[in-house]
Design an enzyme around this catalytic site. Structure first.
Site, PDB file in Angstrom:
ATOM      1  N   GLY A 290       0.811  -1.217   0.000  1.00  0.00           N
ATOM      2  CA  GLY A 290       0.000   0.000   0.000  1.00  0.00           C
ATOM      3  C   GLY A 290       0.841   1.262   0.000  1.00  0.00           C
ATOM      4  O   GLY A 290       0.334   2.363   0.170  1.00  0.00           O
ATOM      5  N   LYS A 291       2.143   1.107  -0.206  1.00  0.00           N
ATOM      6  CA  LYS A 291       3.036   2.269  -0.167  1.00  0.00           C
ATOM      7  C   LYS A 291       2.971   3.064  -1.474  1.00  0.00           C
ATOM      8  O   LYS A 291       3.211   4.259  -1.492  1.00  0.00           O
ATOM      9  CB  LYS A 291       4.480   1.802   0.106  1.00  0.00           C
ATOM     10  CG  LYS A 291       4.655   1.193   1.494  1.00  0.00           C
ATOM     11  CD  LYS A 291       6.025   0.565   1.671  1.00  0.00           C
ATOM     12  CE  LYS A 291       6.193  -0.003   3.076  1.00  0.00           C
ATOM     13  NZ  LYS A 291       7.484  -0.675   3.254  1.00  0.00           N
ATOM     14  N   VAL A 292       2.722   2.361  -2.542  1.00  0.00           N
ATOM     15  CA  VAL A 292       2.552   3.000  -3.851  1.00  0.00           C
ATOM     16  C   VAL A 292       1.186   2.556  -4.386  1.00  0.00           C
ATOM     17  O   VAL A 292       0.819   1.379  -4.261  1.00  0.00           O
ATOM     18  CB  VAL A 292       3.682   2.581  -4.829  1.00  0.00           C
ATOM     19  CG1 VAL A 292       3.391   3.062  -6.237  1.00  0.00           C
ATOM     20  CG2 VAL A 292       5.029   3.125  -4.363  1.00  0.00           C
TER      21      VAL A 292
END
Lengths: 329, 84
Positions: A290-292
């Site tokens: 979910g970081k990008v």
């Protein structure tokens, strides 16, 4: 997908001429669209897009010895042009910035050298860069003096790494310095692994001269809510990574913590994904955390940052033109 | 980088004791001046001549060229001085 979907865009062969600008050259890379050339062309498009997005906060991660190798002025120039909003760096890169800001130099060397002889001459080697020990020593003394002064002025208040780098930047006069440029442009410089560099040695220098209550206090966790707050305030988030490591994940961590994920991401690295290390992890892998964002404009350019990053910056500067002023809400 | 390694108390190959072959030396102006990290901690005058020495001398674990080069330079200077 149908068969024709795989065969939409033919490779256009590169055409070069003697009068090409950097951006024209990169556009030829884009025409090819293949291998590193295609990726570099995409990186330029994404970097340009994040700059033109006036609701995007751009984070620049710096890891690997790119400052001693010659990217110092490129980075300080884009800070002054406000093309990046936040710097997250290794401590070492900022130490090398300080070495030059305080009168020292890095020298063109060679990787095929007798390192025992270099040891004897008090010369350090960073692949094919040579740094004389005296330039480190002089920087150590000067920065330790700054630590003394900052500790005195802060009255035992604990600082975050970006508060410390701001204080250091305020004390420099070299206009080419990254820390000075960041201070003048009000761009925070976070050093999440500050002690893993010459800053650790400088701290020891400072510490040994003072009683416990007069020592500079820097808290590595204090910057966590600070960088998260920056990410929280921004509608969109962009990241350009030189190298990877702790600086890259510090940005990614901020993006995931605020529940947004990055909207634009360019990573320049030569590391591989197979070891599981963060520097080589693909941006697709980063999506799983979910970081990008899944739909983010993202590309990983596998190449030497000393070649890729200046080409990317030069091409984008050309596209923006001299009169461009970035507006960030 | 200032040396922070453990002091290895082995015999120095060098016959003479100089600041330039002491554990606490860091190059300040090659080959003539060094920063003594021990004196720095005590806030004494910490920039000292490579060919100086004090009672806190401690052998360095690895040899460098400081003393040899400083001596060469000193000898060369004295020869030139004699010629004058």
């Amino acid at each position: 997908m149908k068969r024709e979907d795989f065969l939409r865009e033919p490779v256009v062969h590169m055409k070069l001429n003697s009068k090409m600008t950097v951006n024209e050259f990169i556009q030829q890379f884009g025409n090819s669209g293949c291998f590193g050339a295609g990726r570099l062309s995409t990186a330029c498009d994404i970097f340009e897009r994040m700059i033109r997005d006036d609701e995007c906060t751009i984070f620049l991660a710096i890891a690997g010895a790119v400052v001693p190798a010659g990217l110092r002025t490129v980075i300080s120039d884009i800070i002054r042009k406000k093309l990046v909003d936040v710097i997250v760096s290794t401590g070492a890169n900022m130490v090398h910035d300080l070495i030059e800001a305080l009168g020292g130099h890095h020298y063109k060397g060679h990787w095929l050298v007798n390192d025992s002889v270099l040891y004897g001459y008090h010369i350090y080697r960073i692949y094919d860069i040579f740094v004389p020990e005296e330039d480190f020593t002089k920087a150590d003394v000067a920065v330790a003096d700054m630590f003394d002064e900052i500790a005195k002025e802060s009255n035992s208040r604990t600082l975050s790494s970006h508060e410390l780098t701001r204080e250091i930047g305020a004390r420099l006069t070299d206009s080419k310095s990254i820390l000075r440029a960041a201070y003048e442009a009000n761009v925070p410089v976070f050093l999440p692994a500050i002690r893993d560099s010459e800053f650790g040695v400088i701290y020891q220098f400072h510490m040994k001269k003072h009683s416990k209550d007069k020592i500079l206090q820097v808290d590595a966790f204090k910057e966590v809510p600070e960088i998260i707050e920056i990410a929280k305030k921004s509608p969109r988030l962009g990241m350009v990574v030189i190298g990877g490591g702790v600086p890259r994940n510090t940005i990614q961590h901020a993006a995931v913590t605020v529940g947004k994920g990055l909207d634009h991401a360019v990573v320049i690295t030569m590391d591989r994904a197979e070891t599981g290390g963060l520097s080589g992890s693909t941006l697709e892998e980063t999506v799983s955390w979910g970081k990008v964002k899944k739909k983010a404009g993202k590309v990983m350019v596998i190449g030497d940052a000393l070649i890729v990053f200046p080409l990317m910056v030069a091409a984008v500067l050309e596209r923006l033109g001299d009169k461009f002023v970035r507006r960030v809400k | 980088m200032v040396k922070t390694r453990m002091i290895l108390r082995k015999k120095s190959k060098s016959k003479n004791r100089f600041c330039g072959n002491c554990h606490y030396h860091n190059m300040y102006e090659y080959p003539d001046l060094i920063l003594c990290s021990l004196r720095y901690q005590n806030s004494n005058d910490f920039i000292v001549p490579t060919l100086g020495c004090c009672e806190k001398w401690t052998p360095d674990s690895q040899e460098c060229f400081c003393v040899e080069e400083a001596m060469k330079k000193r000898n060369k200077n004295s020869v030139e001085h004699c010629k004058e």
